[in-house]
Design a protein around this motif. Structure first.
Motif, PDB file in Angstrom:
ATOM      1  N   GLY A  60      54.096  35.152 -41.605  1.00 19.86           N
ATOM      2  CA  GLY A  60      53.678  34.157 -42.612  1.00 19.86           C
ATOM      3  C   GLY A  60      52.608  34.533 -43.400  1.00 19.86           C
ATOM      4  O   GLY A  60      51.775  35.641 -43.038  1.00 19.86           O
ATOM      5  N   VAL A  61      52.521  34.225 -44.508  1.00 17.49           N
ATOM      6  CA  VAL A  61      51.474  34.447 -45.636  1.00 17.49           C
ATOM      7  C   VAL A  61      51.356  35.922 -45.812  1.00 17.49           C
ATOM      8  O   VAL A  61      50.397  36.334 -46.118  1.00 17.49           O
ATOM      9  CB  VAL A  61      49.984  33.797 -45.419  1.00 17.49           C
ATOM     10  N   GLY A  62      52.425  36.573 -45.779  1.00 16.92           N
ATOM     11  CA  GLY A  62      52.535  38.344 -45.822  1.00 16.92           C
ATOM     12  C   GLY A  62      52.142  38.669 -46.938  1.00 16.92           C
ATOM     13  O   GLY A  62      51.367  39.830 -46.919  1.00 16.92           O
ATOM     14  N   ALA A  63      52.225  38.191 -48.172  1.00 11.41           N
ATOM     15  CA  ALA A  63      51.879  38.845 -49.360  1.00 11.41           C
ATOM     16  C   ALA A  63      50.324  38.650 -49.445  1.00 11.41           C
ATOM     17  O   ALA A  63      49.779  39.665 -49.914  1.00 11.41           O
ATOM     18  CB  ALA A  63      52.585  38.228 -50.557  1.00 11.41           C
ATOM     19  N   TYR A  64      49.871  37.543 -49.299  1.00 11.77           N
ATOM     20  CA  TYR A  64      48.328  37.197 -49.367  1.00 11.77           C
ATOM     21  C   TYR A  64      47.692  38.259 -48.422  1.00 11.77           C
ATOM     22  O   TYR A  64      46.668  38.903 -48.735  1.00 11.77           O
ATOM     23  CB  TYR A  64      48.216  35.857 -49.003  1.00 11.77           C
ATOM     24  N   LYS A  65      48.286  38.147 -47.098  1.00 12.32           N
ATOM     25  CA  LYS A  65      47.482  39.073 -46.185  1.00 12.32           C
ATOM     26  C   LYS A  65      47.481  40.661 -46.538  1.00 12.32           C
ATOM     27  O   LYS A  65      46.513  41.076 -46.367  1.00 12.32           O
ATOM     28  CB  LYS A  65      48.110  38.803 -44.704  1.00 12.32           C
ATOM     29  N   LEU A  66      48.665  41.053 -46.773  1.00 15.16           N
ATOM     30  CA  LEU A  66      48.663  42.416 -47.207  1.00 15.16           C
ATOM     31  C   LEU A  66      47.530  42.824 -48.282  1.00 15.16           C
ATOM     32  O   LEU A  66      47.044  43.539 -48.507  1.00 15.16           O
ATOM     33  CB  LEU A  66      49.966  42.727 -47.743  1.00 15.16           C
ATOM     34  N   SER A  67      47.545  41.697 -49.517  1.00 17.56           N
ATOM     35  CA  SER A  67      46.659  41.994 -50.503  1.00 17.56           C
ATOM     36  C   SER A  67      45.404  41.944 -50.026  1.00 17.56           C
ATOM     37  O   SER A  67      44.463  42.835 -50.612  1.00 17.56           O
ATOM     38  CB  SER A  67      46.975  41.052 -51.654  1.00 17.56           C
ATOM     39  N   LYS A  68      44.967  41.276 -49.129  1.00 13.09           N
ATOM     40  CA  LYS A  68      43.709  41.110 -48.744  1.00 13.09           C
ATOM     41  C   LYS A  68      43.227  42.477 -47.838  1.00 13.09           C
ATOM     42  O   LYS A  68      42.088  42.791 -47.754  1.00 13.09           O
ATOM     43  CB  LYS A  68      43.213  39.853 -48.064  1.00 13.09           C
ATOM     44  N   LEU A  69      44.278  42.790 -47.104  1.00 12.62           N
ATOM     45  CA  LEU A  69      43.927  43.764 -46.126  1.00 12.62           C
ATOM     46  C   LEU A  69      43.682  45.300 -47.097  1.00 12.62           C
ATOM     47  O   LEU A  69      42.824  45.836 -46.805  1.00 12.62           O
ATOM     48  CB  LEU A  69      45.294  44.043 -45.298  1.00 12.62           C
ATOM     49  N   SER A  70      44.586  45.426 -47.960  1.00 15.26           N
ATOM     50  CA  SER A  70      44.348  46.529 -49.160  1.00 15.26           C
ATOM     51  C   SER A  70      42.872  46.345 -49.758  1.00 15.26           C
ATOM     52  O   SER A  70      42.269  47.344 -50.053  1.00 15.26           O
ATOM     53  CB  SER A  70      45.368  46.333 -50.316  1.00 15.26           C
ATOM     54  N   LEU A  71      42.395  45.052 -50.161  1.00 12.54           N
ATOM     55  CA  LEU A  71      41.136  44.956 -50.676  1.00 12.54           C
ATOM     56  C   LEU A  71      40.043  45.349 -49.783  1.00 12.54           C
ATOM     57  O   LEU A  71      39.063  45.963 -49.909  1.00 12.54           O
ATOM     58  CB  LEU A  71      41.156  43.326 -51.182  1.00 12.54           C
ATOM     59  N   ASN A  72      40.322  44.993 -48.448  1.00 14.35           N
ATOM     60  CA  ASN A  72      39.443  45.494 -47.361  1.00 14.35           C
ATOM     61  C   ASN A  72      39.257  46.989 -47.194  1.00 14.35           C
ATOM     62  O   ASN A  72      38.337  47.568 -47.130  1.00 14.35           O
ATOM     63  CB  ASN A  72      39.599  44.916 -46.253  1.00 14.35           C
ATOM     64  N   GLY A  73      40.471  47.839 -47.263  1.00 11.54           N
ATOM     65  CA  GLY A  73      40.514  48.934 -47.360  1.00 11.54           C
ATOM     66  C   GLY A  73      39.917  49.766 -48.546  1.00 11.54           C
ATOM     67  O   GLY A  73      39.079  50.727 -48.442  1.00 11.54           O
ATOM     68  N   LEU A  74      39.986  49.187 -49.758  1.00 11.33           N
ATOM     69  CA  LEU A  74      39.343  49.430 -50.917  1.00 11.33           C
ATOM     70  C   LEU A  74      37.904  49.331 -50.929  1.00 11.33           C
ATOM     71  O   LEU A  74      37.258  50.367 -51.402  1.00 11.33           O
ATOM     72  CB  LEU A  74      39.829  48.699 -52.139  1.00 11.33           C
ATOM     73  N   THR A  75      37.363  48.311 -50.290  1.00 16.96           N
ATOM     74  CA  THR A  75      35.991  48.112 -50.106  1.00 16.96           C
ATOM     75  C   THR A  75      35.403  49.249 -49.249  1.00 16.96           C
ATOM     76  O   THR A  75      34.371  49.907 -49.656  1.00 16.96           O
ATOM     77  CB  THR A  75      35.789  46.824 -49.286  1.00 16.96           C
ATOM     78  N   GLN A  76      35.738  49.807 -48.259  1.00 21.46           N
ATOM     79  CA  GLN A  76      35.509  50.724 -47.311  1.00 21.46           C
ATOM     80  C   GLN A  76      35.425  52.057 -48.084  1.00 21.46           C
ATOM     81  O   GLN A  76      34.714  52.758 -47.937  1.00 21.46           O
ATOM     82  CB  GLN A  76      36.221  50.685 -46.214  1.00 21.46           C
ATOM     83  N   MET A  91      43.102  42.833 -39.641  1.00 24.55           N
ATOM     84  CA  MET A  91      44.222  43.764 -39.185  1.00 24.55           C
ATOM     85  C   MET A  91      44.853  43.187 -37.972  1.00 24.55           C
ATOM     86  O   MET A  91      46.215  43.082 -38.007  1.00 24.55           O
ATOM     87  CB  MET A  91      43.653  45.169 -38.519  1.00 24.55           C
ATOM     88  N   ARG A  92      44.132  42.302 -37.254  1.00 24.22           N
ATOM     89  CA  ARG A  92      44.567  41.562 -36.172  1.00 24.22           C
ATOM     90  C   ARG A  92      45.563  40.211 -36.957  1.00 24.22           C
ATOM     91  O   ARG A  92      46.635  39.742 -36.251  1.00 24.22           O
ATOM     92  CB  ARG A  92      43.780  40.777 -35.439  1.00 24.22           C
ATOM     93  N   GLU A  93      45.601  39.940 -38.008  1.00 23.26           N
ATOM     94  CA  GLU A  93      46.316  38.845 -38.696  1.00 23.26           C
ATOM     95  C   GLU A  93      47.708  39.447 -38.900  1.00 23.26           C
ATOM     96  O   GLU A  93      48.725  38.695 -39.273  1.00 23.26           O
ATOM     97  CB  GLU A  93      45.679  38.423 -40.111  1.00 23.26           C
ATOM     98  N   MET A  94      47.894  40.615 -39.163  1.00 26.23           N
ATOM     99  CA  MET A  94      49.062  41.279 -39.335  1.00 26.23           C
ATOM    100  C   MET A  94      50.314  41.157 -38.347  1.00 26.23           C
ATOM    101  O   MET A  94      51.352  41.228 -38.517  1.00 26.23           O
ATOM    102  CB  MET A  94      49.042  42.744 -39.705  1.00 26.23           C
ATOM    103  N   ALA A  95      49.718  40.665 -37.180  1.00 27.54           N
ATOM    104  CA  ALA A  95      50.555  40.753 -35.864  1.00 27.54           C
ATOM    105  C   ALA A  95      51.348  39.421 -35.871  1.00 27.54           C
ATOM    106  O   ALA A  95      52.237  39.343 -35.156  1.00 27.54           O
ATOM    107  CB  ALA A  95      49.783  40.740 -34.810  1.00 27.54           C
ATOM    108  N   ASP A  96      50.977  38.366 -37.027  1.00 23.96           N
ATOM    109  CA  ASP A  96      51.555  37.238 -36.943  1.00 23.96           C
ATOM    110  C   ASP A  96      52.424  37.010 -38.228  1.00 23.96           C
ATOM    111  O   ASP A  96      51.844  37.418 -39.368  1.00 23.96           O
ATOM    112  CB  ASP A  96      50.651  35.726 -36.724  1.00 23.96           C
TER     113      ASP A  96
END
Length: 235
Positions: free
Chosen positions: A155-171, A148-153
């Motif tokens: 750059g690399v937005g598409a990749y970050k969002l995809s992995k944030l979503s994957l983390n949410g899916l995991t939980q 989540m903290r990476e979302m504050a910066d």
């Protein structure tokens, strides 16, 4: 056709971390299914490992194509009758330092299609095989970029969002699974692969070790966690 050996499936297993994982699973007495989009490349990668007397077979599966995923799940069921370990490793990294609002939106579409929806549909299609035997280990190869903290910066937005979503899916999936089925996410770190580039400090073998650990944890092991090198990290 069932066997006493545990069966592991690795998506995007033809190179990088995926290939190393296939090798490590096979060295640890798993029957391993190496999946890749390209049948020839997948077959070639599996042959290299077969020559080392490792129990590896290749299968075509394009994680961006639901029909391909469903077909692979049917084939695994017919051929092995079980699936013990699933590693969602296939991923793309398409955006460098572009901004989310000024990049071509198709970059986000393509990234989410593989990194998030791909993993979702693979889990959805294969989890019945685990439920059938009341056992399974699912590992999603994520990234520290997905915290989540990476979302504050920017750059690399598409990749970050995809992995944030994957983390949410995991939980979310960890809250739904029953029996001795566990799902966890792993940050492999910056690894020297085609994706990571030659200057990355970590080897695919180092990355594979922490994934192998989560694939072999007992019933008391973690579920719904995020790990780097065997240590829990923050979402």
């Amino acid at each position: 056709m069932s066997s006493d050996k545990q069966v592991a499936l690795v998506t995007g297993g033809n190179r990088g971390i995926g290939y190393e994982l296939v090798k490590q699973f096979a060295l640890n007495s798993f029957k391993v299914i190496l999946t890749s989009r390209d049948p020839e490349i997948g077959h070639e990668a599996a042959q290299k490992l077969k020559e080392l007397n490792l129990d590896v077979s290749s299968m075509v599966m394009d994680v961006g194509d639901r029909k391909s995923i469903r077909q692979a799940a049917i084939t695994v069921n017919d051929r092995y009758g079980r699936l013990d370990v699933l590693v969602n490793n296939a991923g793309v990294y398409l955006d460098e330092n572009e901004k989310l609002l000024t990049m071509d939106p198709s970059i986000l579409d393509r990234t989410m299609a593989t990194n998030f929806f791909g993993a979702y549909h693979v889990i959805h299609s294969f989890i019945p095989l685990m439920e059938k035997q009341g056992y399974g280990r699912i590992i999603n190869v994520s990234s520290g970029y997905g915290t989540m903290r990476e979302m504050a910066d920017q750059g690399v937005g598409a990749y970050k969002l995809s992995k944030l979503s994957l983390n949410g899916l995991t939980q979310l999936v960890s809250a739904e699974v029953k029996g001795d089925i566990k799902i966890n996410a792993v940050c492999p770190g910056w690894v020297s692969t085609d994706m990571g580039g030659p200057s990355a400090p970590r080897t695919p073998k180092q990355a594979a070790e922490s994934i192998l650990w989560l694939a072999t944890i007992g019933p008391e092991g973690p579920n719904g966690g995020f790990f780097r090198d065997g240590k829990r990290i923050d979402w």
